[in-house]
Design an enzyme around this catalytic site. Sequence first.
Site, short mmCIF file in Angstrom:
data_model
loop_
_atom_site.label_atom_id
_atom_site.label_comp_id
_atom_site.label_asym_id
_atom_site.label_seq_id
_atom_site.Cartn_x
_atom_site.Cartn_y
_atom_site.Cartn_z
N GLU A 438 -2.20 2.26 0.75
CA GLU A 438 -2.78 2.09 -0.68
C GLU A 438 -4.23 1.46 -0.94
O GLU A 438 -4.21 0.18 -0.77
CB GLU A 438 -1.82 1.93 -1.57
CG GLU A 438 -2.15 1.60 -3.15
CD GLU A 438 -1.11 0.89 -3.95
OE1 GLU A 438 0.15 0.72 -3.67
OE2 GLU A 438 -1.46 0.96 -5.25
N ASP A 511 1.77 -1.27 -2.15
CA ASP A 511 1.83 -2.54 -2.74
C ASP A 511 3.10 -2.60 -3.22
O ASP A 511 3.88 -1.57 -3.53
CB ASP A 511 0.98 -2.56 -3.91
CG ASP A 511 -0.67 -3.18 -3.27
OD1 ASP A 511 -0.73 -3.54 -2.20
OD2 ASP A 511 -1.65 -2.54 -4.10
N ASP A 513 4.09 -3.41 -6.00
CA ASP A 513 4.34 -3.09 -7.62
C ASP A 513 4.54 -1.76 -7.90
O ASP A 513 4.98 -0.72 -7.28
CB ASP A 513 3.00 -3.53 -8.16
CG ASP A 513 1.61 -2.83 -7.50
OD1 ASP A 513 1.99 -1.84 -7.03
OD2 ASP A 513 0.59 -3.27 -7.92
N ASP A 515 2.72 0.65 -9.13
CA ASP A 515 1.82 1.71 -8.89
C ASP A 515 2.22 1.96 -7.27
O ASP A 515 2.03 3.23 -6.82
CB ASP A 515 0.37 1.18 -8.96
CG ASP A 515 -0.38 1.60 -10.07
OD1 ASP A 515 0.57 2.18 -11.09
OD2 ASP A 515 -1.33 1.13 -10.52
#
Length: 651
Positions: A438, A511, A513, A515
């Site tokens: 990513e 990641d 998180d 997203d």
Amino acid sequence: MPPKDYNAKDIRILEGLDAVRTRPGMYIGTTGVRGLHHILWEIVDNAMDEAANGFASTINVEIHADGSVSVEDDGRGIPVDLHPETGVSGVEVVFTQLHAGGKFDNDTYTHSGGLHGVGASVTNALSEWLTVEVYKHKTTYRMEFEAKTVDGKLKGGVPKYQLFDTGIKADKQGTMVRFKPDKTIFETVVFSLDTIAKRLKELAFLNRGIRIILTDHRLQQNPRREYFYEGGLSDFVQYLNETRSAAHAEPIYLKGSRDDIYLEIALQYTDAYTENVFSYVNNIPTTEGGTHETGFKIALTKVMNDYARKCGMLKDKDANLLGDDYREGLTAVLSVKMQNIQFEGQTKTKLGNPEAKTAVDGIIEDELAKFFESGPKAKATLDIILKKAILAAKVREAARKEKEITRAKNQIDSFNLVGKLSSCSGKKPENNELFIVEGDSAGGTAKQARNRSFQAILPLRGKPLNAEKKRIDQVLANEEIRTIISALGAGIGDDFTLDDLNYHKVIILSDADQDGAHIRAILLTFFFRYMKPLIHEGHVYIGLPPLYKIAKKDAVEYVYDDAALEDARKRFGRASTIQRYKGLGEMSAEQLWATTMNPAERTLVRVSIEDAAEAEKLVSVLMGDAVDLRKAYIIENADFNKEDAFREIAK
Ligand code: TSJ
């Protein structure tokens, strides 16, 4: 006895026929086998007209052993009386006067077809000899023509004598024409029984109730054929459907006229998937269709869509079905008769008259609606047709999607993505790993960190779109997705082949998180939908970067979740420092290698088919969730106690 020889002053009239012999192609298209039959059709069509106009009921066609053919009808007989001013008989006019304009002339006195109405004089001009007999007034009239040298020049269609009353008693009425094609004109003068039989049968279907008898005297056995169809176009359609199974017993038959355009049509649906619409104008097959066919298709589609709404099969919100849907499995024969026909198209077999479209559309709209209102049997037929069409529309929609996939596949095949992918040097796919990373910055770090002999890096810019929510064409238009397909090299959908797979480990690295979780779910959804074997055979993994780094003096430990952090804190004690990684990009290349990419140290979660199936749901769950999403997703998926077969931690 026949009257005196034709004399010189009458030769002038033959000049038109000269033109035919000089350039036969202008009048009959070719001097090949087609042209040979053309000159027969011209004669047959004249007899057909007499029958179609109600004056004759039977047509006899004979192929004689001497190479000639004859056509006889039981009509009124060509007029034998002399034209008051010229003193020329009707018979002579018919066989010696060339209709102006040659092949573009449709100006016949009735709806004659075949050669587009160039006339019997063309047949005469191209014959070695031609004999006509008219049976009328209880007697037999006769006239003969021949090709012969006049003033040193070979001419065709030269009268041997004027029309005269032979005095031979006739207890029938009609016209008989017999001719032998000129072998100096035609490449072949051998008539084809097959060709003639096919055309006469077609004419018998197109002209209900007319009996056509064909006798081939060249045959020793079964020289006689007879074509007679009381049902006309309906019989034609049933004949065409003989090898298919009909969706309704009786063909629908409609007729009508408007603005001097006469229309007949028969249609019947079968279980076939093809459309068989045959159209004719003035008995001439319009192979390329044209305005009459267009009018029919417009009317059929409109009437059927109207009924589909009326009976509730189509709701207000639904789009109309397409014409194709209403023509799947349809066999139809459309026959139009009109004046001044114009042909277009590659082979000049396409009707061009715009007025035919309007007239046919109008007649069919009226008559078809009338038919469907004619009683319960017609209603039942309507129901069958509508159901068939709705099924056809569903299949069409499915086929369209399939086609889009294929088209997109082809695009991908030619798509060159090499720029984005940092491939590995190793040539053994079973050892090779593709990291889908990513973000460009993390991609850069991964590129530095990797062992380039077997690890390839594909950075994902932006978010690849949600494979589950979009249509396949949109999915495949997405550059990120196309890049992945290209990099893996194993195709997509039905064409996906693990044998061609370039990387036996496909590792998603995103990641920790929201997203990141979203991207992961989207990728899994995509693999699930379009590369199922990739997941099924265990090639897809999720890389687990650490969430924290805990350090005290020289001791360093990476921690992958909050529970482990608590545990590490206890062991490291108070003086330790804790770093939380918010993204892959915060790690150095060394750290990323050590924690996430080095096969000796890293933790990978192998994705199961169930995981992937859940991924689409997860997309929405993750999007709306405020808790630690990475925890919620990864930890649950790392719970390999449940299904060891599918979930395993791999190095
Ligand atoms: F091709 C052809 F012209 F040689 C030819 C014409 C060949 C054959 C086999 C038949 C015919 C033909 C023509 N059959 N029937 C007629 N009918 C007339 O020409 C005809 C008869 C009567 C009247 C009338 O007004 O009384 C008008 C016509 C045109």
